[in-house]
Design an enzyme around this catalytic site. Structure first.
Site, short mmCIF file in Angstrom:
data_model
loop_
_atom_site.label_atom_id
_atom_site.label_comp_id
_atom_site.label_asym_id
_atom_site.label_seq_id
_atom_site.Cartn_x
_atom_site.Cartn_y
_atom_site.Cartn_z
N VAL A 1 0.88 -1.12 -0.14
CA VAL A 1 0.15 0.08 0.10
C VAL A 1 0.85 1.07 -0.08
O VAL A 1 2.05 0.98 0.36
CB VAL A 1 -1.03 0.05 1.33
N SER B 1 12.80 -3.44 -5.50
CA SER B 1 13.07 -2.58 -6.76
C SER B 1 13.25 -3.50 -8.18
O SER B 1 13.24 -4.56 -8.09
CB SER B 1 14.68 -2.19 -6.66
N LYS C 1 17.19 0.46 0.36
CA LYS C 1 16.60 0.66 -0.71
C LYS C 1 16.51 2.13 -1.18
O LYS C 1 16.67 2.48 -2.28
CB LYS C 1 14.91 0.30 -0.52
N HIS D 1 19.85 2.78 -2.59
CA HIS D 1 19.59 2.57 -3.89
C HIS D 1 18.98 3.58 -4.69
O HIS D 1 19.56 4.05 -5.99
CB HIS D 1 18.74 1.44 -3.98
N ASN D 2 17.97 4.02 -4.21
CA ASN D 2 17.09 5.09 -5.14
C ASN D 2 18.12 6.43 -5.14
O ASN D 2 17.97 7.03 -6.22
CB ASN D 2 15.67 5.44 -4.34
N GLU E 1 20.38 5.68 -7.90
CA GLU E 1 19.17 5.75 -9.25
C GLU E 1 19.23 7.17 -9.70
O GLU E 1 19.30 7.56 -10.92
CB GLU E 1 18.04 5.24 -8.90
C1 6PG Z 1 12.73 0.88 -8.02
C2 6PG Z 1 12.41 2.54 -8.36
C3 6PG Z 1 11.33 2.91 -7.58
C4 6PG Z 1 10.82 4.35 -7.66
C5 6PG Z 1 9.82 4.85 -8.70
C6 6PG Z 1 9.93 6.39 -8.78
O1 6PG Z 1 13.69 0.63 -7.48
O2 6PG Z 1 11.90 0.24 -8.52
O3 6PG Z 1 13.41 2.94 -7.51
O4 6PG Z 1 11.01 2.33 -5.98
O5 6PG Z 1 10.00 4.74 -6.51
O6 6PG Z 1 10.63 4.12 -9.86
O7 6PG Z 1 10.74 7.02 -8.09
P1 6PG Z 1 10.77 8.48 -8.36
O8 6PG Z 1 9.38 8.98 -8.54
O9 6PG Z 1 11.28 9.26 -6.87
O10 6PG Z 1 11.55 8.94 -9.42
#
Ligand code: 6PG
Length: 464
Positions: A76, A128, A182, A185-186, A189
């Site tokens: 959720v 992810s 995580k 990780h982001n 990203e």
């Molecule tokens: C993942 C991504 C995911 C992320 C969205 C968009 O690892 O699958 O990081 O978790 O939340 O792809 O993130 P933003 O809206 O912050 O760009």
């Protein structure tokens, strides 16, 4: 049907994909969604998996459908909905039933929820890979008590991505450790995406290349050291055309980046930890600035366009700059994880984190296998000084310098690449300039400093 192995609440994009993945791997699953019609539609559309999915229309029916002790995944939206769902669910559960929050939770919320759960089983896992990852194999970062992880690890291993048969699902540590990893990780990203966007700007505005040409270059880079999911999709995005107008898709997308907040959490947490992650912070800042479209248009009207045209820049130099930038942004992310590990007493397994990111997740890339090895061989050291990556930085930082310098002289903003370079230069400078900061602090606040000449005294001669 007899009772299901597991249950899942929340059939949004990620939840539906994860439920199908679990069912497909041979684990019968009960599902429940707040809007019942979503559950009915999901089951109706689940084709061959329908026999392994039990749609339920009330929480009680959902709970009753799962074998005990239960394992229930929550998918959720992060924040209050998770707390509300746990509050609604707990009274229906037994003391051994496990709740697994698999959404993008803030790790501090996960640690709080683990504490609130007390002896009741709770896990917070980072997942992810977007929708495709959730459906066919995500990267999974687990947090919470190890015994709870062990109860469901066979399922999580089965549904996860595989790197040469090794499941990309790992227990990171207690409390919010999984969601913390995580979040980093982001953050990586965000920085990786921003650096790609910056070299795209050099190609488009500096070199006047069209989107398809740029896409081909990314496609080529994906065969070399930069091989990664993000480079791969950047090549595809740049080469796509709008089916309605035939225009390059990239050219008609508004340049205002969205964000759900995980990169921001990482930047905020890095400040709490005093962990330097400038390229990641710059990427968050760049997304914030990108959304100020009107202000940017007004700025251009006032100051005029920058002299962006670059006469010559080999693609190899740009690729080389990206290699250096990428290493530096990962080095910052791993150093932040190391800092958190100490701060929170988690013993986060850095090499295993690199391994769990090798497949399934958004930052999966060829370099991560070498990073896993370098982190294992150089415990406690910054990735940038691990021999294999130090050699790469020696070979590529000159190109990064060249590209950032071109950006500065040609008015092409490169916040992430420039921050990566500043980090590199700071980290390779034994005597920096903070002596001036210390002098200033002592001057206005008598804060004192440490001398390096062996003489006694901790204040300057400027006392009032
Ligand atoms: C993942 C991504 C995911 C992320 C969205 C968009 O690892 O699958 O990081 O978790 O939340 O792809 O993130 P933003 O809206 O912050 O760009």
């Amino acid at each position: 049907m007899s009772k299901t192995t597991i249950g899942l609440i929340g059939l949004g994009t990620m939840g539906a994909a994860l439920a199908s993945n679990i069912a497909e791997k041979g684990y019968p699953i009960a599902v429940w969604n707040r809007t019942g019609s979503v559950t009915t539609a999901f089951h109706a559309e689940s084709g061959a998996l329908a026999d392994s999915i039990v749609p339920t229309q009330s929480l009680q029916e959902f709970v009753d459908a799962i074998e005990t002790p239960r394992a229930i995944i929550l998918m959720v939206p992060a924040g209050d909905p998770v707390d509300q769902q746990i509050a609604a669910l707990r009274p229906l559960l037994g003391p051994d039933d496990l709740i697994i929050d698999a959404g993008n939770a803030n790790f501090r919320d996960t640690s709080r929820r683990a504490a609130e759960a007390g002896d009741l089983p709770f896990l917070g896992i980072g997942v992810s890979g977007g929708e495709e990852g959730a459906r066919f194999g995500p990267s999974i970062m687990g947090g919470g008590k190890r015994e709870y992880w062990d109860r469901v690890s066979h399922i999580l291993n089965a549904i996860s991505a595989k790197y040469q048969d090794t499941p990309c699902a790992t227990w990171m540590g207690e409390e919010g450790a999984g969601h913390f990893v995580k979040a980093v990780h982001n953050g990586i990203e965000y920085a990786d995406m921003q650096m790609i966007a910056e070299v795209y700007a050099v190609m488009r505005d500096g070199l006047g290349q069209d989107a398809a040409t740029i896409g081909k270059t990314f496609e080529g880079w994906n065969e070399g050291p930069l091989q990664s999911y993000l480079i791969e999709i950047s090549g595809k995005v740049a080469q796509a055309t709008d089916p309605d107008t035939g225009a390059p898709m990239l050219d008609i997308i508004e340049d205002a980046a969205g964000q759900k907040g995980t990169g921001r959490w990482t930047a905020i947490e890095a400040q709490h930890l005093a962990a330097p992650i400038p390229a990641i912070e710059a990427a968050v800042m760049a997304r914030n600035l990108s959304s100020r479209l009107a202000e940017r248009a007004a700025g251009e009207a006032l100051f005029g366009t920058a002299p962006t045209a670059i006469s010559d820049l080999p693609m190899e130099t740009l690729e080389s700059a990206m290699i250096a930038g990428k290493i530096l942004c990962y080095a910052q992310g791993f150093a932040m994880i190391e800092a958190a590990s100490e701060q929170f007493g988690w013993s986060l397994p850095l090499p295993d984190i690199a391994k769990v990111w090798r497949e399934g997740c958004i930052i999966r890339s060829a370099m991560l296998n070498d990073m896993a090895q370098a982190l294992a061989e150089n415990p406690g050291r910054n990735l940038m000084v691990a021999p294999a990556f130090a050699d790469l930085l020696k070979a590529h930082h000159g190109a990064l310098r060249q590209v950032v310098a071109l950006g500065a002289t040609h008015g092409i903003a490169m916040p992430a690449l420039a921050s990566g370079l500043a980090y590199f230069d700071t980290m390779r400078t034994a005597r920096g300039s903070a002596n001036m900061i210390q002098g200033q602090r002592d001057f206005f606040g008598a804060h004192g400093f440490k001398r390096i000449d062996g003489h006694p005294g901790t204040h300057g001669p400027w006392a009032m």
